[in-house]
Design a protein around this motif. Sequence first.
Motif, short mmCIF file in Angstrom:
data_model
loop_
_atom_site.label_atom_id
_atom_site.label_comp_id
_atom_site.label_asym_id
_atom_site.label_seq_id
_atom_site.Cartn_x
_atom_site.Cartn_y
_atom_site.Cartn_z
N VAL A 134 0.86 -1.19 0.00
CA VAL A 134 0.00 0.00 0.00
C VAL A 134 0.90 1.23 0.00
O VAL A 134 1.66 1.45 0.94
N THR A 135 0.81 2.01 -1.07
CA THR A 135 1.59 3.25 -1.17
C THR A 135 0.71 4.44 -0.83
O THR A 135 -0.35 4.62 -1.46
N LEU A 136 1.13 5.19 0.16
CA LEU A 136 0.44 6.42 0.54
C LEU A 136 1.24 7.60 -0.01
O LEU A 136 2.40 7.79 0.37
N THR A 137 0.62 8.35 -0.89
CA THR A 137 1.27 9.49 -1.54
C THR A 137 0.80 10.77 -0.86
O THR A 137 -0.41 11.03 -0.79
N LYS A 138 1.74 11.55 -0.36
CA LYS A 138 1.41 12.77 0.38
C LYS A 138 1.34 13.97 -0.57
O LYS A 138 2.30 14.30 -1.24
N VAL A 139 0.16 14.57 -0.61
CA VAL A 139 -0.08 15.77 -1.41
C VAL A 139 -0.62 16.84 -0.48
O VAL A 139 -1.72 16.68 0.07
N GLY A 140 0.13 17.89 -0.26
CA GLY A 140 -0.26 18.87 0.74
C GLY A 140 -0.22 18.26 2.12
O GLY A 140 0.76 17.60 2.49
N ARG A 141 -1.28 18.42 2.89
CA ARG A 141 -1.35 17.85 4.24
C ARG A 141 -2.00 16.47 4.26
O ARG A 141 -2.11 15.86 5.31
N HIS A 142 -2.44 15.99 3.10
CA HIS A 142 -3.20 14.74 3.06
C HIS A 142 -2.43 13.68 2.27
O HIS A 142 -1.51 13.99 1.52
N TYR A 143 -2.81 12.40 2.45
CA TYR A 143 -2.24 11.35 1.63
C TYR A 143 -3.33 10.50 1.02
O TYR A 143 -4.43 10.36 1.57
N ILE A 144 -2.98 9.94 -0.14
CA ILE A 144 -3.94 9.20 -0.95
C ILE A 144 -3.34 7.86 -1.34
O ILE A 144 -2.13 7.66 -1.28
N VAL A 145 -4.21 6.92 -1.75
CA VAL A 145 -3.74 5.64 -2.28
C VAL A 145 -4.01 5.60 -3.78
O VAL A 145 -4.84 6.35 -4.30
N ASP A 146 -3.28 4.72 -4.47
CA ASP A 146 -3.47 4.48 -5.91
C ASP A 146 -3.46 5.79 -6.69
O ASP A 146 -4.39 6.11 -7.43
N ALA A 147 -2.37 6.54 -6.54
CA ALA A 147 -2.25 7.85 -7.18
C ALA A 147 -2.08 7.72 -8.69
O ALA A 147 -1.40 6.81 -9.18
N THR A 148 -2.68 8.63 -9.43
CA THR A 148 -2.49 8.71 -10.88
C THR A 148 -1.19 9.48 -11.15
O THR A 148 -0.64 10.12 -10.25
#
Length: 287
Positions: free
Chosen positions: A204-218
């Motif tokens: 599971v990769t968590l990608t940090k964008v700003g203050r939040h993180y997302i999974v399955d980033a494009t």
Amino acid sequence: MTALSLGERLFIQGGIAQDLRADGRGRLDYRTLYVETGVIPQANGSARVRFGGTDVIASAKAEIGRPTLLQPDKGKVSTHVDCSSTAAPMFEGRGGEELSSELSIALQRCLLGGKSGAGAGIDLSSLIIVEGKVCWDLYIECLVVSSDGNLLDALGAAIKAALSNTGIPRVQVAADAASEEQPEVDISDEEFLQFDTSSVPVIVTLTKVGRHYIVDATPEEESQMSSAVSVSVNRKGHICGLTKRGGAGLDPSVILDMISVAKHVSEQLLTKLDSEISAAESREEDK
């Protein structure tokens, strides 16, 4: 990296902040997952996995080998990733080679833990045939067919699916060999043992964008990241490996929170992957 205008960057960042991404997903939602097994007949096991537009293939090949002196009670596993030059424009020339090496190292860390083998998602002791003398060498080969973001998670899922599809030949060891000699082995062409994937993790990769993180980033979302942490988690919730990319540092409390989120997300991913693998195996049997 994908080049975006200022408006596109603000749109992506604003959507993630509001938990509504550009494609309609929430921050912790994966794209549609598709699994196909048995795609490479000459391998011991293989699978093809798609996350949205990301398309990867993994295969497993078992060959007789000899354990190392430092780990006489364990077999060996090696992983290699090849990025097709047609998968993305950035893969042409040296770009594909560099990413292939980066992904291979990351998979090795996520699946096999440290050099001691502690925390390994693949049980290396299950690959031993005669301690100190004969073992299975498992070669895991991966191909990136199409890249649309989140390659590491897709490759991890493909490896787990391929190993679920893997049969290891039954081996008979000659009983009359002297203790100091290399024993003769007879490898069956008809009897196979199902590879145990109970401890093999998903990534599971968590990608940090700003203050939040997302999974399955494009790719567009990945271009806006400050950093990304990939956590491999098995069915028991054990962390098998962790790797980070991106130049920005992370506070230890943030990493701990990301690991906690990854463990939660991994449960959903494992359930979905199990369902897709079962469906793929049923389709393969019906052929």
